[in-house]
Design a protein around this motif. Structure first.
Motif, mmCIF file in Angstrom:
data_model
loop_
_atom_site.group_PDB
_atom_site.id
_atom_site.type_symbol
_atom_site.label_atom_id
_atom_site.label_comp_id
_atom_site.label_asym_id
_atom_site.label_seq_id
_atom_site.Cartn_x
_atom_site.Cartn_y
_atom_site.Cartn_z
ATOM 1 N N TYR A 46 34.119 -7.416 64.630
ATOM 2 C CA TYR A 46 34.671 -7.693 65.949
ATOM 3 C C TYR A 46 34.811 -6.280 66.551
ATOM 4 C CZ TYR A 46 36.276 -12.154 64.157
ATOM 5 O OH TYR A 46 36.392 -13.385 63.703
ATOM 6 N N GLN A 47 34.711 -6.393 67.754
ATOM 7 C CA GLN A 47 34.423 -4.869 68.678
ATOM 8 C C GLN A 47 35.210 -5.126 69.995
ATOM 9 O OE1 GLN A 47 32.128 -4.898 71.520
ATOM 10 N NE2 GLN A 47 33.025 -2.920 72.046
ATOM 11 N N ILE A 48 36.200 -4.201 70.386
ATOM 12 C CA ILE A 48 36.747 -4.074 71.367
ATOM 13 C C ILE A 48 36.738 -2.622 71.844
ATOM 14 C CG2 ILE A 48 39.158 -4.005 70.476
ATOM 15 C CD1 ILE A 48 40.215 -5.155 72.868
ATOM 16 N N ASP A 49 36.228 -2.342 72.945
ATOM 17 C CA ASP A 49 36.048 -0.758 73.472
ATOM 18 C C ASP A 49 35.291 -0.146 72.262
ATOM 19 O OD1 ASP A 49 37.301 -1.131 75.949
ATOM 20 O OD2 ASP A 49 39.273 -1.032 74.855
ATOM 21 N N ASN A 50 35.621 0.877 71.844
ATOM 22 C CA ASN A 50 35.098 1.646 70.640
ATOM 23 C C ASN A 50 35.521 1.213 69.255
ATOM 24 O OD1 ASN A 50 33.258 2.956 72.439
ATOM 25 N ND2 ASN A 50 34.623 4.491 72.947
ATOM 26 N N THR A 51 36.388 0.400 69.015
ATOM 27 C CA THR A 51 37.116 0.198 67.779
ATOM 28 C C THR A 51 36.447 -1.202 67.339
ATOM 29 O OG1 THR A 51 39.353 0.738 68.604
ATOM 30 C CG2 THR A 51 39.465 -0.782 66.907
ATOM 31 N N LEU A 52 36.263 -1.086 65.831
ATOM 32 C CA LEU A 52 35.639 -2.120 65.120
ATOM 33 C C LEU A 52 36.554 -2.653 64.134
ATOM 34 C CD1 LEU A 52 32.264 -0.467 64.502
ATOM 35 C CD2 LEU A 52 32.700 -2.246 66.005
ATOM 36 N N PHE A 53 36.536 -3.884 63.902
ATOM 37 C CA PHE A 53 37.224 -4.525 62.912
ATOM 38 C C PHE A 53 36.426 -5.423 62.021
ATOM 39 C CE2 PHE A 53 39.367 -8.482 61.500
ATOM 40 C CZ PHE A 53 40.083 -8.191 60.765
ATOM 41 N N SER A 54 36.380 -5.265 60.840
ATOM 42 C CA SER A 54 35.660 -6.251 59.810
ATOM 43 C C SER A 54 36.463 -7.034 58.950
ATOM 44 C CB SER A 54 34.655 -5.481 59.046
ATOM 45 O OG SER A 54 35.264 -4.642 58.082
ATOM 46 N N TYR A 55 35.984 -8.233 58.525
ATOM 47 C CA TYR A 55 36.714 -9.011 57.779
ATOM 48 C C TYR A 55 35.543 -9.518 56.911
ATOM 49 C CZ TYR A 55 38.739 -13.357 55.824
ATOM 50 O OH TYR A 55 39.256 -14.351 55.040
ATOM 51 N N TYR A 56 35.735 -9.893 55.615
ATOM 52 C CA TYR A 56 35.066 -10.725 54.776
ATOM 53 C C TYR A 56 35.736 -11.116 53.541
ATOM 54 C CZ TYR A 56 34.425 -6.482 52.048
ATOM 55 O OH TYR A 56 34.686 -5.325 51.269
ATOM 56 N N GLU A 57 35.131 -12.281 52.883
ATOM 57 C CA GLU A 57 35.798 -12.946 51.710
ATOM 58 C C GLU A 57 34.683 -12.538 50.360
ATOM 59 O OE1 GLU A 57 37.787 -16.288 54.336
ATOM 60 O OE2 GLU A 57 36.169 -16.808 53.091
ATOM 61 N N TYR A 58 35.450 -12.048 49.402
ATOM 62 C CA TYR A 58 34.688 -11.877 47.979
ATOM 63 C C TYR A 58 35.048 -12.803 47.052
ATOM 64 C CZ TYR A 58 33.130 -9.696 43.947
ATOM 65 O OH TYR A 58 32.342 -9.529 42.777
ATOM 66 N N THR A 59 33.851 -13.505 46.562
ATOM 67 C CA THR A 59 34.224 -14.560 45.707
ATOM 68 C C THR A 59 33.476 -14.333 44.183
ATOM 69 O OG1 THR A 59 32.059 -15.483 46.391
ATOM 70 C CG2 THR A 59 33.931 -16.239 47.258
ATOM 71 N N GLY A 60 33.141 -13.160 44.137
ATOM 72 C CA GLY A 60 32.622 -13.078 42.782
ATOM 73 C C GLY A 60 33.666 -12.453 41.563
ATOM 74 N N ASP A 61 33.080 -11.852 40.611
ATOM 75 C CA ASP A 61 34.203 -11.390 39.302
ATOM 76 C C ASP A 61 34.272 -10.152 39.211
ATOM 77 O OD1 ASP A 61 34.495 -14.257 38.893
ATOM 78 O OD2 ASP A 61 32.825 -14.330 37.822
ATOM 79 N N ASP A 62 33.264 -9.186 39.986
ATOM 80 C CA ASP A 62 33.453 -7.784 39.627
ATOM 81 C C ASP A 62 32.957 -7.183 40.953
ATOM 82 O OD1 ASP A 62 32.966 -5.141 38.968
ATOM 83 O OD2 ASP A 62 32.025 -5.429 36.882
ATOM 84 N N TYR A 63 33.941 -6.915 41.682
ATOM 85 C CA TYR A 63 33.784 -6.215 42.875
ATOM 86 C C TYR A 63 33.162 -4.881 42.982
ATOM 87 C CZ TYR A 63 34.918 -4.815 47.921
ATOM 88 O OH TYR A 63 34.862 -4.189 49.189
ATOM 89 N N ASP A 64 33.495 -3.956 42.076
ATOM 90 C CA ASP A 64 32.839 -2.766 41.926
ATOM 91 C C ASP A 64 31.466 -2.722 41.802
ATOM 92 O OD1 ASP A 64 35.136 -1.274 42.855
ATOM 93 O OD2 ASP A 64 35.997 -1.092 40.589
ATOM 94 N N ALA A 65 31.028 -3.569 40.822
ATOM 95 C CA ALA A 65 29.849 -3.862 40.184
ATOM 96 C C ALA A 65 28.874 -4.415 41.645
ATOM 97 C CB ALA A 65 29.714 -4.803 39.106
ATOM 98 N N ASP A 66 29.419 -5.322 42.361
ATOM 99 C CA ASP A 66 28.615 -5.965 43.066
ATOM 100 C C ASP A 66 28.379 -4.934 44.567
ATOM 101 O OD1 ASP A 66 28.046 -8.433 42.278
ATOM 102 O OD2 ASP A 66 29.956 -9.324 43.044
ATOM 103 N N MET A 67 29.512 -3.858 44.755
ATOM 104 C CA MET A 67 29.506 -3.006 45.770
ATOM 105 C C MET A 67 28.301 -1.857 45.375
ATOM 106 S SD MET A 67 31.149 -4.209 48.253
ATOM 107 C CE MET A 67 30.806 -5.718 47.560
#
Length: 109
Positions: A46-67
């Motif tokens: 999402y964006q307003i002026d120069n500010t961004l906001f992100s949202y997501y859901e992670y459904t895996g078992d190993d966040y660090d490995a997926d990133m």
């Protein structure tokens, strides 16, 4: 399935705002595929002026490995090379990169 929600905030450089918006209006299909392969869903920015906001859901078992998998992807690296120069960290939060992770304090299903 376990779902972990993530929110983050960033700032657009005023001179790059339109480029960033246009990039995301035409996101690269292979980048979107990699996001899904890395177990992210409901990804929104999402964006307003120069500010961004992100949202997501992670459904895996190993966040660090997926990133790490996402970061190693050549197309994703090229995408980031286009997007990241358009952004700057939120004032006072530069240690995390251009996105500053937010702490969830409330959620209702």
């Amino acid at each position: 399935m376990t779902v972990t929600r993530y929110g983050a905030i960033s700032t657009l450089k005023p001179e790059s705002k339109q480029k960033y918006i246009e990039l995301h209006a035409n996101a690269w299909p292979k980048v979107n595929e990699m996001i899904k392969k890395c177990n992210l869903q409901n990804y929104s920015i999402y964006q307003i002026d120069n500010t961004l906001f992100s949202y997501y859901e992670y459904t895996g078992d190993d966040y660090d490995a997926d990133m790490a998998k996402m970061a190693a992807d050549k197309t994703t690296q090229e995408w980031w090379d286009e997007c990241i120069p358009c952004m700057k960290p939120l004032d006072g939060y530069g240690d995390e990169g251009v996105w500053t992770t937010m702490k969830e304090i409330y959620h209702l299903n």
